[in-house]
Design a protein around this motif. Structure first.
Motif: not given
Length: 160
Positions: A65-71
């Motif tokens: 979820l963190l990676i998805f949010s950053l991208f």
């Protein structure tokens, strides 16, 4: 439970990454069904790999979820397509955070090389049209870079 199941699921992930590469090269899109398949298949992979629900599976989801949010932020800036963002998030469900960091570095390098190659191609063609980078290719390359040693080690062990 068979010990071959996690390896089979990793091989299926590799195949899905190759399909994503093909579709992104062909149409500059990564279909939602493909990203959904990558995400959903992470769950049986966790089960087959005996990944504990707490805290490990929950950590996988949180990191994804963190990676998805950053991208998603990169998407909002117009620097990446939505299918690319979904693919990175789905792939993050499969990888421990250390492997995910390696994947992101390799993905970035591959994306840079791909961008430079497309810029050179445009310059040689004397075109002024903006390039569209099929970043799914770089994402798949990074994912395959990380999972290939695991798969090849298993294949060599089985048949070596």
């Amino acid at each position: 439970m068979s010990t071959i199941l996690p390896w089979g699921l990793l091989a299926l992930l590799a195949a899905l990454l190759l399909v994503a590469t093909w579709t992104d090269l062909r149409s500059r899109t990564i279909p939602n069904w493909l990203n959904l398949a990558i995400a959903v298949l992470a769950v049986p992979f966790w089960w087959a790999s005996n990944l504990p629900l707490w805290p490990d599976a929950v950590l996988q989801i949180g990191v994804a979820l963190l990676i998805f949010s950053l991208f998603a932020g990169v998407f909002a800036l117009g620097a990446m397509g939505g299918g690319d963002v979904k693919m990175i998030g789905a792939l993050a469900l499969w990888l421990p955070w250390q492997a995910l960091l390696v994947m992101l570095v390799i993905m970035s390098i591959a994306g840079g090389v791909l961008t430079v190659a497309l810029l050179i191609r445009r310059k040689l063609a004397r075109s002024e049209t903006p390039i569209e980078v099929p970043y799914g290719v770089a994402i798949a390359f990074g994912g395959l870079w990380v999972i290939a040693p695991v798969l090849s080690e298993r294949i060599l062990y089985q048949f070596g």
